[in-house]
Design an enzyme around this catalytic site. Structure first.
Site, PDB file in Angstrom:
ATOM      1  N   GLY A 172       0.714  -1.264   0.105  1.00  0.00           N
ATOM      2  CA  GLY A 172       0.090   0.164   0.026  1.00  0.00           C
ATOM      3  C   GLY A 172       0.732   1.209   0.064  1.00  0.00           C
ATOM      4  N   GLY A 211      -0.124   5.167  -0.866  1.00  0.00           N
ATOM      5  CA  GLY A 211      -1.287   5.892  -0.160  1.00  0.00           C
ATOM      6  C   GLY A 211      -0.562   7.271   0.607  1.00  0.00           C
ATOM      7  N   GLN A 212      -1.432   7.754   1.453  1.00  0.00           N
ATOM      8  CA  GLN A 212      -1.271   9.015   1.987  1.00  0.00           C
ATOM      9  C   GLN A 212       0.111   8.780   2.936  1.00  0.00           C
ATOM     10  OE1 GLN A 212      -4.066  10.218   5.130  1.00  0.00           O
ATOM     11  NE2 GLN A 212      -2.805  12.348   5.264  1.00  0.00           N
ATOM     12  N   ASP A 256       2.101  -1.952  -4.322  1.00  0.00           N
ATOM     13  CA  ASP A 256       0.859  -1.173  -4.309  1.00  0.00           C
ATOM     14  C   ASP A 256       0.075  -1.809  -5.372  1.00  0.00           C
ATOM     15  OD1 ASP A 256      -0.606   1.429  -2.817  1.00  0.00           O
ATOM     16  OD2 ASP A 256      -1.628   0.599  -4.371  1.00  0.00           O
ATOM     17  N   ILE A 257      -1.494  -2.010  -5.318  1.00  0.00           N
ATOM     18  CA  ILE A 257      -2.122  -2.580  -6.097  1.00  0.00           C
ATOM     19  C   ILE A 257      -2.145  -1.873  -7.636  1.00  0.00           C
ATOM     20  CG2 ILE A 257      -4.291  -1.522  -5.678  1.00  0.00           C
ATOM     21  CD1 ILE A 257      -5.482  -4.555  -5.732  1.00  0.00           C
ATOM     22  N   TYR A 294     -14.566  -0.956   9.371  1.00  0.00           N
ATOM     23  CA  TYR A 294     -13.188  -0.443   9.678  1.00  0.00           C
ATOM     24  C   TYR A 294     -12.413  -0.732  10.917  1.00  0.00           C
ATOM     25  CZ  TYR A 294      -9.119   2.664   9.642  1.00  0.00           C
ATOM     26  OH  TYR A 294      -7.781   3.214   9.676  1.00  0.00           O
ATOM     27  N   LYS A 297      -9.595  -3.533  12.335  1.00  0.00           N
ATOM     28  CA  LYS A 297      -8.562  -2.917  13.305  1.00  0.00           C
ATOM     29  C   LYS A 297      -8.325  -3.871  14.494  1.00  0.00           C
ATOM     30  CE  LYS A 297      -6.741  -0.234  10.113  1.00  0.00           C
ATOM     31  NZ  LYS A 297      -5.434  -0.709   9.553  1.00  0.00           N
TER      32      LYS A 297
HETATM   33  P1  NAD Z   1      -4.579   5.301   1.943  1.00  0.00           P
HETATM   34  O1  NAD Z   1      -5.871   4.754   1.598  1.00  0.00           O
HETATM   35  O2  NAD Z   1      -4.087   6.722   1.691  1.00  0.00           O
HETATM   36  O3  NAD Z   1      -3.379   4.128   1.273  1.00  0.00           O
HETATM   37  C1  NAD Z   1      -3.640   2.837   1.009  1.00  0.00           C
HETATM   38  C2  NAD Z   1      -3.143   2.250  -0.038  1.00  0.00           C
HETATM   39  O4  NAD Z   1      -3.282   0.854  -0.170  1.00  0.00           O
HETATM   40  C3  NAD Z   1      -3.629   2.888  -1.561  1.00  0.00           C
HETATM   41  O5  NAD Z   1      -2.286   3.315  -2.154  1.00  0.00           O
HETATM   42  C4  NAD Z   1      -4.036   1.616  -2.154  1.00  0.00           C
HETATM   43  O6  NAD Z   1      -3.820   1.719  -3.703  1.00  0.00           O
HETATM   44  C5  NAD Z   1      -3.551   0.362  -1.551  1.00  0.00           C
HETATM   45  N1  NAD Z   1      -4.163  -0.642  -1.573  1.00  0.00           N
HETATM   46  C6  NAD Z   1      -5.759  -0.918  -1.436  1.00  0.00           C
HETATM   47  N2  NAD Z   1      -5.772  -2.146  -1.562  1.00  0.00           N
HETATM   48  C7  NAD Z   1      -4.722  -2.950  -1.948  1.00  0.00           C
HETATM   49  C8  NAD Z   1      -4.521  -4.330  -1.907  1.00  0.00           C
HETATM   50  N3  NAD Z   1      -5.420  -5.241  -2.012  1.00  0.00           N
HETATM   51  N4  NAD Z   1      -3.096  -4.696  -2.204  1.00  0.00           N
HETATM   52  C9  NAD Z   1      -2.126  -3.502  -2.269  1.00  0.00           C
HETATM   53  N5  NAD Z   1      -2.458  -2.336  -2.076  1.00  0.00           N
HETATM   54  C10 NAD Z   1      -3.740  -1.856  -1.843  1.00  0.00           C
HETATM   55  O7  NAD Z   1      -4.373   4.700   3.491  1.00  0.00           O
HETATM   56  P2  NAD Z   1      -3.129   5.600   4.403  1.00  0.00           P
HETATM   57  O8  NAD Z   1      -3.783   6.767   5.068  1.00  0.00           O
HETATM   58  O9  NAD Z   1      -1.608   5.556   3.678  1.00  0.00           O
HETATM   59  O10 NAD Z   1      -3.255   4.328   5.460  1.00  0.00           O
HETATM   60  C11 NAD Z   1      -2.157   3.387   5.608  1.00  0.00           C
HETATM   61  C12 NAD Z   1      -2.821   2.408   6.812  1.00  0.00           C
HETATM   62  O11 NAD Z   1      -2.670   3.154   8.042  1.00  0.00           O
HETATM   63  C13 NAD Z   1      -3.882   1.874   6.931  1.00  0.00           C
HETATM   64  O12 NAD Z   1      -3.757   0.639   7.696  1.00  0.00           O
HETATM   65  C14 NAD Z   1      -4.811   2.833   7.807  1.00  0.00           C
HETATM   66  O13 NAD Z   1      -5.983   2.167   8.198  1.00  0.00           O
HETATM   67  C15 NAD Z   1      -3.676   3.186   8.631  1.00  0.00           C
HETATM   68  N6  NAD Z   1      -4.243   4.509   9.215  1.00  0.00           N
HETATM   69  C16 NAD Z   1      -4.321   5.680   8.460  1.00  0.00           C
HETATM   70  C17 NAD Z   1      -4.512   6.850   9.182  1.00  0.00           C
HETATM   71  C18 NAD Z   1      -4.778   8.029   8.371  1.00  0.00           C
HETATM   72  O14 NAD Z   1      -5.206   9.184   8.881  1.00  0.00           O
HETATM   73  N7  NAD Z   1      -4.280   8.258   7.098  1.00  0.00           N
HETATM   74  C19 NAD Z   1      -5.115   6.834  10.434  1.00  0.00           C
HETATM   75  C20 NAD Z   1      -5.170   5.663  11.343  1.00  0.00           C
HETATM   76  C21 NAD Z   1      -4.573   4.314  10.622  1.00  0.00           C
HETATM   77  N1  SER Z   2      -8.032   8.585   9.253  1.00  0.00           N
HETATM   78  C1  SER Z   2      -8.577   7.239   9.435  1.00  0.00           C
HETATM   79  C2  SER Z   2     -10.102   7.431   9.066  1.00  0.00           C
HETATM   80  O1  SER Z   2     -10.530   8.305   9.018  1.00  0.00           O
HETATM   81  C3  SER Z   2      -8.434   6.813  10.923  1.00  0.00           C
HETATM   82  O2  SER Z   2      -7.940   5.714  10.931  1.00  0.00           O
HETATM   83  O3  SER Z   2     -10.415   6.227   8.472  1.00  0.00           O
END
Ligand code: NAD
Ligand code: SER
Length: 313
Positions: free
Chosen positions: A8, A11-12, A34-35, A141, A145
């Site tokens: 992944g 992503g962000q 990433d996918i 979600y 988690k």
């Molecule tokens: P995001 O949605 O920005 O990125 C997720 C990435 O996963 C994307 O680039 C997507 O293309 C990729 N993806 C989706 N399905 C896939 C698959 N089957 N195989 C491979 N890649 C795949 O999410 P993020 O914000 O970067 O979050 C990353 C992790 O951090 C997650 O577990 C999320 O729950 C956790 N998290 C994020 C936040 C936040 O505010 N951003 C807060 C708490 C926890």
């Molecule tokens: N930023 C994330 C969401 O809102 C928290 O895990 O899903």
């Protein structure tokens, strides 16, 4: 020196974490996957491979070819998108984690998996929310988690896999946009402020949540992975936070730089309901005590930097 695979990665979080890992461990030692093909900073700054993280065989082959000893597992579906398609969220979040943990067990990898404030629910104490308390989330979600934290604990206890993780709050960053969470407003507001001088929030004025600026989030991931294993009790579920923000309080902070900034409200009941079920303020003292967690950015420093990068500082 670690050899790392990131799932992944586009992503962000990945778009910030991958460049930092490459800086620390060497470009060639960090395989981003990433996918979909992400921005050049991730896809071209070092090795990149399209990989579906739910494909256990594919994950196993990628780990073996890269000779990885560590996986940062970021692939997931976030809270708001999860409520639109719960089965997809369950499938992606659980199948990918199971695939990564099985490969880690077979090939001896350490695993970082981010959890979330989404593990908490309406019955959890809200302010402060203790490290160890009732976890009965109402979102799919959050369900994935909580299950993910438990599965990581299980793989550590049963098979000795070195699993670690933190419960991130909402993350604020520029660059790759957030992937469809309840906390996305705290990123959108900066782009709207910089471009149009106004923002319509999908959460109510007083919906307070924990937040963190991305440089701190990246540092937390790396620090918990590098921490002395003997000092860790909680391993896969450390509360971490840096600041508490509501749309109104962040608007006030933005007005210190852009006095004419206007915020109004068009509340989305689904995301508002999720926000109301999450903590107002989590207690991150276990992370501070066990591995020295300390955020560097407060709301003022984060706001100043976000607006400067977006050309309005
Ligand atoms: P995001 O949605 O920005 O990125 C997720 C990435 O996963 C994307 O680039 C997507 O293309 C990729 N993806 C989706 N399905 C896939 C698959 N089957 N195989 C491979 N890649 C795949 O999410 P993020 O914000 O970067 O979050 C990353 C992790 O951090 C997650 O577990 C999320 O729950 C956790 N998290 C994020 C936040 C936040 O505010 N951003 C807060 C708490 C926890
Ligand atoms: N930023 C994330 C969401 O809102 C928290 O895990 O899903």
């Amino acid at each position: 020196m670690r050899r790392i695979l990131v799932t992944g990665a586009g992503g962000q979080i990945g778009s910030w974490l991958v460049p930092r890992l490459r800086e620390l461990y060497g470009d060639d030692r960090v395989l981003a996957t990433d996918i979909r093909t992400p921005d050049p900073v991730v896809a071209e700054g070092g090795p990149f491979q399209v990989l579906d993280a739910t494909d256990r065989k594919g994950v196993g082959q990628a780990v073996m070819r890269h000779d990885a000893d560590t996986v940062y597992h970021l692939a997931a579906i976030l809270s708001a998108v999860g409520e639109r398609d719960p089965r997809l969220a369950w499938h992606v979040n659980m199948s990918s984690l199971e695939a990564v943990l099985e490969v880690a067990r077979e090939q001896g990898c350490a695993v970082f998996t981010p959890s979330s404030i989404g593990v908490f629910g309406p019955e959890s104490p809200k302010d402060p929310t203790p490290q160890d308390t009732v976890n009965r989330p109402r979102t799919i979600y959050g369900v994935t988690k909580v299950a993910g934290e438990l599965l990581c604990d299980y793989y550590h206890a049963r098979y000795g896999v070195d699993t670690r993780g933190v419960r991130y709050p909402g993350l604020i960053s520029h660059g790759a946009p957030p992937g469809g969470g309840t906390t996305d407003w705290a990123v959108e507001i900066f782009y709207a402020a910089a471009r149009e001088g106004r923002y319509t929030s999908f959460l109510s004025a007083d919906a307070q949540l924990d937040m963190m600026y991305m440089p701190d989030a990246v540092r937390a991931a790396i620090e918990v992975m590098e921490a002395d294993a003997d000092a860790l009790t909680h391993r896969n579920a450390f509360n971490v936070t840096a600041m508490q923000l509501s749309p109104e309080s962040l608007a006030t902070e933005i007005r210190r730089h852009l006095p004419d900034f206007v915020i109004d409200y068009d509340v989305d009941p689904v995301r508002q309901g999720i926000a109301e079920s999450w903590p107002d303020r989590i207690d991150d003292s276990a992370a501070r005590e066990e591995w020295g967690w300390q955020p560097e950015y407060d709301a003022a420093a984060m706001t100043a930097e976000m607006l400067e990068v977006l050309g309005r500082g």
